[in-house]
Design a protein around this motif. Structure first.
Motif, PDB file in Angstrom:
ATOM      1  N   GLY A  89       0.965  -1.077  -0.001  1.00  0.00           N
ATOM      2  CA  GLY A  89      -0.148  -0.103   0.010  1.00  0.00           C
ATOM      3  C   GLY A  89       1.094   1.348   0.044  1.00  0.00           C
ATOM      4  N   HIS A  90       0.324   2.475  -0.677  1.00  0.00           N
ATOM      5  CA  HIS A  90       1.153   3.569  -0.707  1.00  0.00           C
ATOM      6  C   HIS A  90       1.075   4.521   0.242  1.00  0.00           C
ATOM      7  CE1 HIS A  90       3.925   6.231  -3.013  1.00  0.00           C
ATOM      8  NE2 HIS A  90       4.035   5.209  -3.885  1.00  0.00           N
ATOM      9  N   LEU A  91       1.841   5.361   0.386  1.00  0.00           N
ATOM     10  CA  LEU A  91       1.897   6.250   1.396  1.00  0.00           C
ATOM     11  C   LEU A  91       0.875   7.673   1.172  1.00  0.00           C
ATOM     12  CD1 LEU A  91       5.453   6.765   2.245  1.00  0.00           C
ATOM     13  CD2 LEU A  91       3.750   5.264   3.714  1.00  0.00           C
ATOM     14  N   GLU A  92       0.856   8.046   0.030  1.00  0.00           N
ATOM     15  CA  GLU A  92       0.137   9.169  -0.610  1.00  0.00           C
ATOM     16  C   GLU A  92      -1.217   8.802  -1.330  1.00  0.00           C
ATOM     17  OE1 GLU A  92      -0.898  12.710  -0.705  1.00  0.00           O
ATOM     18  OE2 GLU A  92       0.921  12.675   0.053  1.00  0.00           O
ATOM     19  N   GLU A  93      -2.122   9.482  -0.897  1.00  0.00           N
ATOM     20  CA  GLU A  93      -3.504   9.177  -1.440  1.00  0.00           C
ATOM     21  C   GLU A  93      -3.552   9.683  -3.068  1.00  0.00           C
ATOM     22  OE1 GLU A  93      -7.156  10.181   1.041  1.00  0.00           O
ATOM     23  OE2 GLU A  93      -5.761  10.756   2.208  1.00  0.00           O
ATOM     24  N   ALA A  94      -2.644  10.579  -3.162  1.00  0.00           N
ATOM     25  CA  ALA A  94      -3.007  11.094  -4.428  1.00  0.00           C
ATOM     26  C   ALA A  94      -1.855  10.674  -5.418  1.00  0.00           C
ATOM     27  CB  ALA A  94      -2.863  12.715  -4.670  1.00  0.00           C
ATOM     28  N   ILE A  95      -1.124   9.553  -5.152  1.00  0.00           N
ATOM     29  CA  ILE A  95      -0.093   9.132  -5.726  1.00  0.00           C
ATOM     30  C   ILE A  95      -0.348   8.601  -7.317  1.00  0.00           C
ATOM     31  CG2 ILE A  95      -0.091   6.838  -5.083  1.00  0.00           C
ATOM     32  CD1 ILE A  95       3.033   8.607  -5.750  1.00  0.00           C
ATOM     33  N   GLY A  96      -1.486   8.211  -7.736  1.00  0.00           N
ATOM     34  CA  GLY A  96      -2.227   7.722  -8.780  1.00  0.00           C
ATOM     35  C   GLY A  96      -2.165   8.991  -9.984  1.00  0.00           C
ATOM     36  N   LYS A  97      -2.242  10.026  -9.362  1.00  0.00           N
ATOM     37  CA  LYS A  97      -2.117  11.398 -10.093  1.00  0.00           C
ATOM     38  C   LYS A  97      -0.957  12.012 -10.621  1.00  0.00           C
ATOM     39  CE  LYS A  97      -6.649  12.954  -8.206  1.00  0.00           C
ATOM     40  NZ  LYS A  97      -7.220  13.879  -7.471  1.00  0.00           N
ATOM     41  N   ILE A  98       0.209  11.398  -9.678  1.00  0.00           N
ATOM     42  CA  ILE A  98       1.550  12.053  -9.733  1.00  0.00           C
ATOM     43  C   ILE A  98       2.250  10.751 -10.497  1.00  0.00           C
ATOM     44  CG2 ILE A  98       3.481  12.869  -8.326  1.00  0.00           C
ATOM     45  CD1 ILE A  98       1.306  13.327  -6.252  1.00  0.00           C
ATOM     46  N   GLN A  99       2.427   9.734 -10.185  1.00  0.00           N
ATOM     47  CA  GLN A  99       2.922   8.383 -10.821  1.00  0.00           C
ATOM     48  C   GLN A  99       2.256   7.752 -11.419  1.00  0.00           C
ATOM     49  OE1 GLN A  99       5.809   6.658  -8.394  1.00  0.00           O
ATOM     50  NE2 GLN A  99       6.367   8.803  -7.161  1.00  0.00           N
ATOM     51  N   ASN A 100       2.380   7.422 -12.738  1.00  0.00           N
ATOM     52  CA  ASN A 100       1.789   6.329 -13.746  1.00  0.00           C
ATOM     53  C   ASN A 100       2.232   5.125 -13.109  1.00  0.00           C
ATOM     54  OD1 ASN A 100       0.729   8.359 -15.310  1.00  0.00           O
ATOM     55  ND2 ASN A 100       2.429   8.137 -16.835  1.00  0.00           N
ATOM     56  N   GLY A 101       1.182   4.125 -13.047  1.00  0.00           N
ATOM     57  CA  GLY A 101       1.354   2.941 -12.562  1.00  0.00           C
ATOM     58  C   GLY A 101       1.284   2.821 -11.023  1.00  0.00           C
ATOM     59  N   GLN A 102       1.123   3.901 -10.373  1.00  0.00           N
ATOM     60  CA  GLN A 102       1.074   3.740  -8.899  1.00  0.00           C
ATOM     61  C   GLN A 102      -0.334   3.974  -8.314  1.00  0.00           C
ATOM     62  OE1 GLN A 102       3.112   2.661  -6.508  1.00  0.00           O
ATOM     63  NE2 GLN A 102       4.884   2.117  -7.810  1.00  0.00           N
ATOM     64  N   GLN A 103      -0.765   3.232  -7.264  1.00  0.00           N
ATOM     65  CA  GLN A 103      -2.040   3.697  -6.751  1.00  0.00           C
ATOM     66  C   GLN A 103      -2.022   3.476  -5.517  1.00  0.00           C
ATOM     67  OE1 GLN A 103      -4.811   4.254  -8.492  1.00  0.00           O
ATOM     68  NE2 GLN A 103      -3.719   4.086 -10.098  1.00  0.00           N
ATOM     69  N   TYR A 104      -2.768   4.264  -4.436  1.00  0.00           N
ATOM     70  CA  TYR A 104      -2.749   4.227  -3.099  1.00  0.00           C
ATOM     71  C   TYR A 104      -3.014   3.104  -2.342  1.00  0.00           C
ATOM     72  CZ  TYR A 104      -3.724   6.099   1.547  1.00  0.00           C
ATOM     73  OH  TYR A 104      -3.992   6.422   3.089  1.00  0.00           O
ATOM     74  N   GLN A 105      -4.161   2.299  -2.876  1.00  0.00           N
ATOM     75  CA  GLN A 105      -4.531   0.890  -2.517  1.00  0.00           C
ATOM     76  C   GLN A 105      -3.795  -0.154  -3.487  1.00  0.00           C
ATOM     77  OE1 GLN A 105      -8.836   1.453  -2.924  1.00  0.00           O
ATOM     78  NE2 GLN A 105      -8.918   1.379  -0.384  1.00  0.00           N
ATOM     79  N   GLN A 106      -3.076  -1.175  -2.828  1.00  0.00           N
ATOM     80  CA  GLN A 106      -2.476  -2.017  -3.635  1.00  0.00           C
ATOM     81  C   GLN A 106      -2.707  -3.534  -3.272  1.00  0.00           C
ATOM     82  OE1 GLN A 106       1.546  -0.930  -3.405  1.00  0.00           O
ATOM     83  NE2 GLN A 106       1.259   1.028  -4.746  1.00  0.00           N
ATOM     84  N   PRO A 107      -2.754  -4.549  -4.226  1.00  0.00           N
ATOM     85  CA  PRO A 107      -2.773  -5.979  -3.663  1.00  0.00           C
ATOM     86  C   PRO A 107      -1.731  -6.448  -3.197  1.00  0.00           C
ATOM     87  CG  PRO A 107      -2.572  -5.797  -6.064  1.00  0.00           C
ATOM     88  CD  PRO A 107      -2.842  -4.202  -5.566  1.00  0.00           C
ATOM     89  N   ALA A 108      -2.057  -7.502  -2.389  1.00  0.00           N
ATOM     90  CA  ALA A 108      -0.852  -8.208  -1.677  1.00  0.00           C
ATOM     91  C   ALA A 108      -0.169  -8.988  -2.755  1.00  0.00           C
ATOM     92  CB  ALA A 108      -1.472  -8.998  -0.736  1.00  0.00           C
ATOM     93  N   GLN A 109       0.927  -9.552  -2.491  1.00  0.00           N
ATOM     94  CA  GLN A 109       1.475 -10.517  -3.404  1.00  0.00           C
ATOM     95  C   GLN A 109       1.925 -11.553  -2.570  1.00  0.00           C
ATOM     96  OE1 GLN A 109       4.747  -7.784  -4.814  1.00  0.00           O
ATOM     97  NE2 GLN A 109       3.962  -8.248  -7.024  1.00  0.00           N
ATOM     98  N   LEU A 110       1.674 -13.154  -3.030  1.00  0.00           N
ATOM     99  CA  LEU A 110       1.950 -14.252  -2.704  1.00  0.00           C
ATOM    100  C   LEU A 110       2.801 -14.852  -3.653  1.00  0.00           C
ATOM    101  CD1 LEU A 110       1.555 -16.526  -0.294  1.00  0.00           C
ATOM    102  CD2 LEU A 110      -0.515 -17.231  -1.816  1.00  0.00           C
TER     103      LEU A 110
END
Length: 621
Positions: free
Chosen positions: A448-469
């Protein structure tokens, strides 16, 4: 008499005329000479033989050899979200109300431990609270939440009156029976020092911070903590990591702006590091602060300021000498490896051992950490969750034929198949566990990211992110598990932070819980039905600490050997259950179990039953 002619003498006029003519001729000649020189030089340059271009020197480069990929797919092991059916209603609060204070981004941890002594894993969610001075609604401030395990995957909220229902800006939890009375105690790390709660029995706790002497400084921002026996005297000592030197005033002075105008959360590079604290257990509920003398407070050699910015710690006997060492994950500064010198002090060997930096000598944004002997020959690997656009690290101990005072590590994330797939997300909680019970530890990362608006600033990044197994396929490495193999609930995008595992429903396989910032947790039931057998062992120390933290277990079944180390501190600000689970695959009997207790006692068992929990007590002589 002859009159003089007033006109000039013709000869003089001719002299003037000749001088002018000569001057004009000279100038014309000079111009022509210059033109000829220029034309000649140009012709020479144009017509001279050209030198041959130097022949390009090309050095052929060989591409790195990637690990062989698994020839078989990961097994079908679904995880089901049972948060609501289990009775979990907790929701994390970070106190944010527009000031953009750094602690609001960090979230809090979660812990599985037996709070009431009935033998199963209860659940503690660490919580933050409102900031002082926040315009309040008059509502009761948020607190951490304690849930009693009722069996069958159901929980009851027993927070009220538990003693843990106190408002504090909580970060993490460490669990351990520090006074060997048979009840698991809890340390909460906070923005404002640490708080120790003694287990009084029946799910009740008492704040003993002042009497125990482990609170630190009220200005501390304590984060990752671990109970472990540093001196092998049979009781649990305490390591408490601190993040950065922080206050609301310092944060305001940093004044970080993400776009030059809009206030945003400042990165840790803008804050000084902070020393960890180490406490020796003196018995009788008292600890002594040995931080300065122990060698765990490392200074930056260039600036003299504290080096560490700790978010993760993994206690483990790294060099096999029977004494517990400490692997410490730091954010934006080098990671630290503290080797136990057997006299109450530690030697920091992070850089010397290859643990401190990535393969190119760079620091990374390290969050959670877990250590495990994950290979078929028992090599230690430390998995470290790093920042977005940085791969998860997999620091694997190397064979050192010449012998060294400490092991050497190499980051083998790419070779083992973890590096590439883990690069993009921002990793926090991370741990090894054998989710399919095939005998090989797998790896789970919560993101999960730190900045809520990261999706508007960096392509390919989102605030909510899925886990990885990542499924451990043995010599073939790890392979990412898909939603088609383990279900969509496991991979639901969240603002993930802490994570822990336990067998919450008593069926032998390991379930998981994720915490997230300013949101509800995710409790996931493991619904594997592969027919694999297992062994679960709960160790009870007599000469060693009662929790047997630091014990190493070697199990052989079906001709295969695997290892586990007893510890509860794992992941990011979190604690997992103490009982140890071995998956056996299709093997239906155990050939041997060998336990090396922290006291040095070696115990060998050959009659351990499968598909159940077995309690093993340390021999007293």
């Amino acid at each position: 008499m002859k009159t003089p002619d007033p006109r000039p003498d013709d000869s003089e006029e001719l002299v003037y005329a000749d001088d002018a003519t000569v001057g004009r001729a000279f100038r014309i000649s000079l111009i022509l000479l210059v033109v000829l020189v220029v034309v000649g030089a140009g012709a020479y340059i144009w017509l001279r033989p050209k030198k041959a271009a130097p022949k390009a020197q090309v050095t052929p480069l060989a591409a790195p050899v990637a690990a062989a990929r698994p020839v078989e797919p990961a097994p079908q092991v679904p995880f089901a979200d049972i948060t609501a059916p289990a009775g979990i209603t907790f929701r994390h609060a970070n106190g944010a109300f527009g000031e953009k204070l750094l602690p609001e981004t960090m979230g809090s941890g979660v812990a599985f431990f037996d709070a009431d002594g009935d033998g199963d894993s209860d659940l503690l969610f660490v919580n933050a609270t409102d900031w002082p001075g926040r315009p309040g609604s008059g509502a009761k401030p948020p607190t951490s939440a304690l849930y009693r395990n009722e069996g069958g995957g159901r929980f009851t909220d027993i927070t009220a009156g538990s003693g843990l229902d106190v408002p504090l800006y909580g970060m993490g939890a460490a669990t351990g029976d520090y006074d060997n009375d048979g009840r698991t105690d809890v340390l909460l790390t906070t923005v404002g020092g640490a708080r120790l709660f003694h287990n009084e029995g029946g799910g009740k706790f008492r704040d003993v911070t002042a009497a125990a002497g482990v609170g630190g400084d009220p200005r501390d921002w304590s984060t990752a903590a671990a109970f472990f026996d540093l001196d092998n005297d049979g009781d649990l000592d305490l390591f408490v990591g601190n993040y950065v030197q922080w206050s609301r005033d310092i944060d305001a002075q940093v004044g970080y702006k993400i776009d030059g105008t809009q206030r945003a959360y400042g990165p840790p590079m803008n804050f000084r590091g902070a020393f960890p604290r180490l406490y020796r257990n003196e018995g009788g509920g008292r600890f002594t602060d040995i931080s300065a003398a122990s060698g765990v407070q490392v200074k930056n050699p260039s600036t003299g300021v504290p080096m560490a910015k700790t978010l993760g710690v993994a206690p483990m006997d790294v060099d096999g000498d029977g004494w517990m060492d400490l692997a410490v994950a730091n954010d934006t500064v080098q990671n630290l490896m503290f080797r136990n010198r057997h006299d109450g002090t530690f030697e920091e060997v992070g850089a010397l051992s290859g643990f401190a930096f990535d393969s190119y000598g760079n620091v990374r944004g390290a969050m959670g950490i877990d250590g495990c002997r994950f290979t078929k020959d028992g090599k230690i690997g430390f998995a470290i969750g790093n920042f977005a656009n940085e791969m998860t690290a997999l620091c694997v101990a190397q064979d050192t034929p010449g012998g060294t005072a400490h092991p050497l590590f190499s980051d083998e994330a790419i070779a083992w198949g973890i590096g590439g797939p883990s690069r993009d997300p921002l990793k926090f909680g991370i741990f090894f566990f054998d989710y399919d019970l095939d005998g090989r530890p797998d790896l789970l990362s919560v993101n999960g990211h730190l900045e809520e608006a990261i999706g508007k600033i960096q392509n390919g990044q989102q605030y909510q992110q899925p886990a990885q197994l990542f499924w451990n396929a043995g010599d073939a490495g790890f392979t990412p598990v898909t939603a088609g193999q383990s279900g969509p609930d496991l991979f639901r995008p969240i603002v993930g932070r802490g994570s822990a595992y336990a067998d919450v429903d008593g069926d032998g396989d390991l379930d998981a819980v994720f915490s997230q910032v300013a949101g509800a947790p995710l409790l996931l039931r493991n619904d594997q039905a592969l027919g694999n057998h297992f062994v679960r062992l709960k160790l009870v120390g007599t000469r060693s600490n009662r929790d047997a933290v630091g014990a190493r277990i070697k199990l052989t079944a079906g001709g295969q050997t695997q290892w586990r180390d007893v510890a509860s501190t794992r992941s990011y600000l979190s604690a997992s259950e103490l009982p140890v689970t071995f998956g056996l695959g299709k093997a239906d009997r155990v050939e041997s179990v060998e336990i090396l207790w922290p006291s040095g006692v070696r115990q060998i068992l050959t009659d351990v039953p499968v598909d159940r929990l077995t309690v093993i007590e340390e021999p007293k002589q």
